[in-house]
Design a protein around this motif. Structure first.
Motif, short mmCIF file in Angstrom:
data_model
loop_
_atom_site.label_atom_id
_atom_site.label_comp_id
_atom_site.label_asym_id
_atom_site.label_seq_id
_atom_site.Cartn_x
_atom_site.Cartn_y
_atom_site.Cartn_z
N HIS A 70 5.77 -23.87 -28.72
CA HIS A 70 6.56 -23.07 -27.77
C HIS A 70 7.02 -21.76 -28.41
O HIS A 70 7.01 -20.71 -27.78
CB HIS A 70 7.78 -23.87 -27.31
N GLU A 74 7.27 -16.61 -28.29
CA GLU A 74 8.56 -15.94 -28.14
C GLU A 74 8.62 -14.57 -28.79
O GLU A 74 9.67 -13.93 -28.81
CB GLU A 74 9.67 -16.84 -28.70
N ASN A 140 16.91 -21.60 -27.17
CA ASN A 140 16.34 -21.57 -25.81
C ASN A 140 15.18 -22.55 -25.68
O ASN A 140 15.11 -23.34 -24.73
CB ASN A 140 15.90 -20.15 -25.50
N GLN A 141 14.27 -22.53 -26.65
CA GLN A 141 13.09 -23.39 -26.54
C GLN A 141 13.40 -24.86 -26.80
O GLN A 141 12.70 -25.74 -26.31
CB GLN A 141 11.97 -22.88 -27.45
N GLY A 143 15.97 -26.24 -25.56
CA GLY A 143 16.35 -26.65 -24.21
C GLY A 143 15.13 -26.91 -23.34
O GLY A 143 15.06 -27.91 -22.61
N VAL A 144 14.14 -26.02 -23.44
CA VAL A 144 12.94 -26.17 -22.61
C VAL A 144 12.18 -27.44 -23.00
O VAL A 144 11.74 -28.21 -22.14
CB VAL A 144 12.02 -24.94 -22.76
N GLN A 147 14.00 -30.51 -21.84
CA GLN A 147 13.85 -30.67 -20.39
C GLN A 147 12.43 -31.14 -20.07
O GLN A 147 12.23 -31.95 -19.16
CB GLN A 147 14.16 -29.34 -19.67
N GLU A 148 11.43 -30.62 -20.81
CA GLU A 148 10.06 -31.10 -20.61
C GLU A 148 10.00 -32.61 -20.84
O GLU A 148 9.40 -33.36 -20.07
CB GLU A 148 9.12 -30.38 -21.59
N GLN B 296 17.49 -36.58 -13.07
CA GLN B 296 16.85 -35.31 -12.75
C GLN B 296 16.90 -35.11 -11.23
O GLN B 296 17.10 -36.07 -10.47
CB GLN B 296 15.38 -35.32 -13.18
N ARG B 336 13.47 -20.91 -16.74
CA ARG B 336 12.91 -21.53 -17.95
C ARG B 336 13.18 -20.70 -19.19
O ARG B 336 13.83 -21.18 -20.12
CB ARG B 336 11.40 -21.74 -17.77
N GLU B 337 12.70 -19.46 -19.20
CA GLU B 337 12.74 -18.69 -20.45
C GLU B 337 14.15 -18.23 -20.79
O GLU B 337 14.53 -18.21 -21.95
CB GLU B 337 11.78 -17.49 -20.37
N ASP B 338 14.92 -17.83 -19.79
CA ASP B 338 16.28 -17.37 -20.10
C ASP B 338 17.24 -18.53 -20.29
O ASP B 338 18.06 -18.52 -21.21
CB ASP B 338 16.83 -16.48 -18.96
N LYS B 339 17.13 -19.51 -19.42
CA LYS B 339 18.18 -20.55 -19.41
C LYS B 339 17.71 -21.90 -19.95
O LYS B 339 18.54 -22.76 -20.23
CB LYS B 339 18.72 -20.72 -17.98
N GLY B 340 16.42 -22.14 -20.06
CA GLY B 340 15.95 -23.42 -20.58
C GLY B 340 16.22 -24.59 -19.66
O GLY B 340 16.28 -25.73 -20.09
N TRP B 341 16.38 -24.34 -18.35
CA TRP B 341 16.74 -25.42 -17.42
C TRP B 341 15.57 -26.23 -16.93
O TRP B 341 15.75 -27.29 -16.34
CB TRP B 341 17.43 -24.81 -16.19
N THR B 342 14.36 -25.73 -17.08
CA THR B 342 13.22 -26.43 -16.51
C THR B 342 11.99 -26.20 -17.37
O THR B 342 11.90 -25.21 -18.11
CB THR B 342 12.91 -25.95 -15.07
N TYR B 343 11.04 -27.15 -17.26
CA TYR B 343 9.75 -26.96 -17.91
C TYR B 343 8.90 -25.97 -17.13
O TYR B 343 8.00 -25.35 -17.68
CB TYR B 343 9.05 -28.32 -18.03
N SER B 365 17.70 -30.90 -14.59
CA SER B 365 18.69 -31.96 -14.82
C SER B 365 19.83 -31.80 -13.81
O SER B 365 20.09 -30.70 -13.31
CB SER B 365 19.30 -31.83 -16.22
#
Lengths: 451, 499
Positions: A70, A74, A140-141, A143-144, A147-148, B296, B336-343, B365
């Motif tokens: 990931h 970046e 940040n990653q 978190g991604v 979540q994945e 989720q 995703r990229e800014d907040k990391g909330w989702t894949y 989530s």
């Protein structure tokens, strides 16, 4: 008769065109470069493979190889944050990546006019990723990636694979923890550890770069030399983690239990299979098609088409570099796992008494060949196959030999590999059942604790 | 163009003022130092020239009479051949807007024929490396083979059997009933994403509207093989036929070789077409599929969008691209990229000649649901206020041109494009015109259509734990209609925003 034989002898056998005819080069810095032209469309596929995966992580670093994948997007010294995707997309390109237990691969496709851009982007992150490895991107990653993991685990059967590898490969084996890693380790990664991971594994000698598409090979090679010219030879990477000892059999525990938010029950029966490059792999692949190639194949008929015992049945034959897996699974909301397990065992045991017929072998070989030829038609998958060959055999153009090995498999070979690798005593079985329905698991099943 | 900067540094000898003395011997020549090797110039990315869309040929069309046409598309170098029989009539033309029998016929068509039982047909196809696919949609149906050139005769023979002499066996119908029931009653309600997708369709259209039919377990139980056979027989005479052939073949033999495949099939009438079936026209609505204990949440948002061929369609596709069509689209960059909330969050612009919808899909989530809804609203409102940027439009155009230019890679790619032209009544020229129009889009064009279409109804469907999600959503002004996962899948719910 003599004239006929003479005529046959005189007629040269038409040599089939090779499946691939890639050029292989090695740069002064150790980077292996594979090139194959394809002028059907104006597309170029780039595939770069690093010989590092989750097996190389060790305790405390589970998930690092995937998280690092990931982070490769970046930004680097000359490519700002998110500019990799932005610039490639603006050029009409697309890209992705994947991490396995053994390797990490980055791939992209783009119009031929963007070849310099693609090489600029790829070389910059190999050689100069340091600028993009900062705390903000790491946070940040993380978190991604978490979540994945959560999204995958929230889906029905999303944790099955993790439980199965934990059962098949004992603690301490490099494959025991799946590529997604553990929450604790991912959360705990330090910037220093990530930087160290990059310096250790991302070096030219540990990479294979493949280009397939609309270019002239000498011009493409010149471009590759140019864009990777400021990358010194950092030497070979360190030795890789491997299993301390062969997996002792029978495995203990040999029966595992996973409960989940599912509405059905699944049994996975798994055996340790040979690693990449083993001589028995072609016969095992043919066996997988004999068992699970649609209606009229043995496992599919026995469990699904003829007796309707299941809603889903499958076989997976996956070699990896240390140890492979051969898996048969079946799912049902109404048939007991004991019955499904017995049915799978009966089909496999039946191979000895009833070896594959000529028609079964032919069908399996047609399927294997067809799948390969279909992949070769697309530059992206063709590039991946060339990289696979280079890693497996140190020979990019290995597919002709591999196809010949598949075509040469006999019924006796299939029976032999089944007897050698799929012994009842050597298997593990994972029961996946709804929460609260533990009693429907195979008897003697121990709860699998996911790392 | 590669810009190479080469620096040469020449050390110059020091020059001293001449003295009155005998002239000194000339200094020994100094060899210039060897230039340092330099790497590539990485100060700016290499430029990339804009691509040009290829002018693909129109199909060669042969009129076979009585509503039948052969479309031949030469595909030089293709390893395989695709032969697709398209019947321009479907479920609606056979039985109106309720379709359990035709759904089953669609699924089971191609399993067995009078010449081959299911197992034998599967074996024949596998032994000859032939892919067979069939289907019945609302307004068209198709039967297709994809086969290596050397297996074409066998493939055509099997395709002919499937077209004219399919068999719907009791065993296969029983399996279909069992598995469909299992899916509708157990598997789908247990999967957040499937439940949310189902609920979205039912929330968008009422049960009695075109395309609004709900699953019917009662009708499913009553299915008989004779129902399917009757539907299939009617289908073969329900509308005109297009026979599409794509491969590395000689067109001069096309009619002789392929024409008899569709002899006697079809009817000389107009092709069936989609009819308008709009969703709600105003308001922001929320359906919450309650899945207690879920950690989720699966979020869907749907709005109306221009149908295919509408004056706004091309510009709206630019809006879709900018919002959710690529990895660095606004939605994915944000969530995703800014907040990391989702894949991953993506959008899809779905349309036919009568209807259009735009749909966002994402999984987050529980604790981020309120935030996700807020950000999705922000991005939509943002593009409705300011439009897509010129660089976004340019990237979207290059993506489209790339896909278009790669059409002639395989026979399957070719048949994908040309069957779409056949079923939508469009031409290569129209598609090129769309590309040209896209290239000329301005931010103002995209702002106008975004404001127009996003200013209509918005329908949210969120599947997750109501106890955790409802407070977040109510704080955003969204009061849900709550349904169970079972009701969501089976459509035991009303469409929203209707009087």
């Amino acid at each position: 008769m003599i004239a006929l034989l003479a005529a046959l002898a005189a007629t040269p056998t038409a040599s089939a065109e090779p499946l691939t005819a890639a050029q292989v080069h090695r740069l002064d810095n150790g980077l292996t470069v594979i090139l194959e032209e394809d002028h059907r469309t104006d597309e170029v596929a780039l595939h770069i493979r690093y010989h590092v995966g989750s097996r190389d992580e060790g305790d405390g670093l589970h998930g690092c190889a995937h998280l690092f994948e990931h982070l490769m997007f970046e930004g680097s010294r000359n490519v700002g944050n998110n500019k990799f995707d932005e610039w490639l997309t603006a050029a009409g390109g697309a890209n992705n990546a994947f991490t396995s237990e053994d390797q990490t691969a980055y791939h992209m496709t783009f119009p031929s006019g963007a070849l310099d851009l693609a090489l600029f982007l790829e070389s910059d992150r190999l050689g100069f990723l340091d600028a993009g490895l900062d705390e903000a991107n790491l946070t940040n990653q993380k978190g991604v990636v978490l979540q994945e993991r959560n999204e995958g685990f929230a889906a029905p059967h999303g944790r099955d694979w993790d439980a199965l590898v934990a059962l098949q490969f004992p603690p301490g084996h490099p494959y025991h923890v799946s590529t997604i890693g553990t929450v604790a380790d991912v959360e705990g990664f330090s910037l220093h550890a990530v930087q160290d991971f990059w310096r250790t594994w991302y070096r030219p000698q540990n990479a294979v770069l493949v280009l397939v598409g609309n270019f002239k090979s000498d011009e493409a090679l010149a471009k590759v030399r140019h864009w990777f010219s400021d990358m010194p030879d950092l030497g070979a990477p360190p030795p890789r983690l491997t299993a301390a000892a062969p997996i002792a059999k029978p495995l203990n525990p040999s029966r595992g239990l996973l409960t989940d938010d599912v509405e059905d029950r699944t049994v996975y029966v798994s055996w340790q299979a040979p690693p990449v490059g083993h001589a028995d792999l072609p016969a095992l692949e043919i066996l997988s098609w004999v068992l699970n190639g649609g209606q009229g194949t043995r496992l599919d008929d026995a469990l699904y088409y003829d007796k309707s015992l299941t809603t889903d049945v499958g076989v997976y034959a996956g070699p990896s570099e240390i140890d492979g897996m051969f898996i048969a699974y079946a799912t049902s909301e109404r048939t007991s796992l004991k019955k499904l397990d017995a049915a799978i065992g009966k089909v496999i045991a039946g191979l000895t008494k009833s070896p594959p017929t000529d028609a079964e072998l032919k069908r399996a070989k047609v399927a294997a060949r067809s799948g390969l030829l279909d992949q070769l038609e697309h530059p992206e998958s063709r590039a991946e196959l060339l990289a696979d060959c280079q890693y497996r055999k140190s020979q990019a153009n290995c597919l002709d030999q591999e196809l010949a090995a598949l075509e040469a498999v006999t019924a006796a070979d299939v029976v032999r590999v089944a007897s050698t690798w799929l012994k009842p005593a050597d298997r593990v079985a994972l029961s996946v059942v709804p929460k609260g329905d533990e009693k429907s698991a195979l008897s003697g099943s121990t709860l699998v604790e996911l790392p | 163009m590669i810009r190479a900067a080469v620096l040469l540094m020449l050390a110059l000898p020091a020059v001293a003022a001449p003295k009155k003395a005998a002239p000194a011997a000339p200094p020994a020549p100094v060899a210039p130092p060897i230039p340092k090797p330099v790497g590539p110039d990485r100060t700016t990315p290499p430029p990339v020239a804009a691509p040009s869309p290829l002018h693909h040929a129109d199909p060669q069309v042969f009129d076979l009479g009585a509503g039948r046409k052969l479309w031949f598309v030469p595909t030089p170098g293709a390893r395989k051949v695709v032969v697709q029989v398209i019947l321009h009539a479907g479920t609606h033309e056979l039985e109106g807007w309720s379709s359990p029998q035709t759904d089953a016929a669609s699924e089971l068509w191609g399993v067995a024929t009078t010449r081959h039982g299911a197992s034998e047909l599967a074996a024949e196809l596998a032994l000859h490396d032939i892919n067979l696919s069939t289907g019945i949609g609302w307004h068209d149906a198709w039967a297709e083979i994809e086969a290596p050139k050397e297996e074409l005769d066998t493939a055509l023979s099997l395709l002919d059997d499937v077209l004219r002499r399919p068999v719907f066996t009791g065993a296969e119908v029983a399996r279909y009933k069992r598995e469909t029931s299992y899916f509708l009653t157990l598997a789908a309600p247990n999967d957040l994403e499937t439940a949310s997708n189902s609920a979205l369709g039912h929330a968008w259209r009422p049960a009695d509207a075109p395309y609004g039919a709900r699953p019917d377990l009662t009708a499913l139980k009553k299915l008989k093989p004779s129902d399917l056979a009757t539907r299939h027989a009617a289908l073969l005479a329900a509308g005109p036929v297009t026979l599409l052939v794509a491969g590395d073949l000689d067109p001069s033999t096309a009619v002789a070789r392929f024409g008899k495949l569709v002899e006697g099939l079809g009817a000389d009438k107009a092709a069936a077409k989609a009819v308008a079936s709009p969703g709600p026209t105003s308001g922001e609505h929320l359906v919450l599929v309650d899945v207690p204990g879920a950690t989720q949440a699966s979020i869907r948002l749907r709005t109306a969008a221009p149908p295919l061929g509408h004056a706004d369609s091309v510009a709206f596709s630019g809006v879709d691209w900018a919002l959710g069509g690529a990895f660095l689209s606004r939605l994915n960059s944000n969530l995703r990229e800014d907040k990391g909330w989702t894949y991953g969050i993506r959008s899809r612009y779905g349309r036919d000649v009568a209807n259009g919808t735009w749909t966002v899909s994402v999984m987050v989530s529980n604790e981020n649901v309120g935030g996700a809804v807020t950000e999705i609203r922000r991005e939509i409102d943002g593009i409705a206020a300011s439009g897509a940027r010129a660089d976004e439009i340019d990237a979207g155009w290059r993506d489209r041109v790339g896909t278009w230019n790669n059409t002639f890679r395989t026979a399957a790619d070719v048949s994908g494009l040309y069957s779409d032209l056949a079923t939508t009544g469009r031409t290569v020229g129209v598609r090129l015109g769309d590309l040209d129009q896209f290239a000329k889009l301005s931010p103002a064009d995209t702002q106008r259509v975004a404001a127009q279409w996003f200013g209509q109804a918005r329908v949210w469907v969120i599947a997750g734990d109501r106890s955790v999600l409802e407070p977040q959503l109510q704080s955003l002004g969204l009061t849900p209609t709550v349904v169970s996962p079972s009701d969501a899948v089976l459509g035991r719910m009303s469409a929203v925003g209707r009087p």
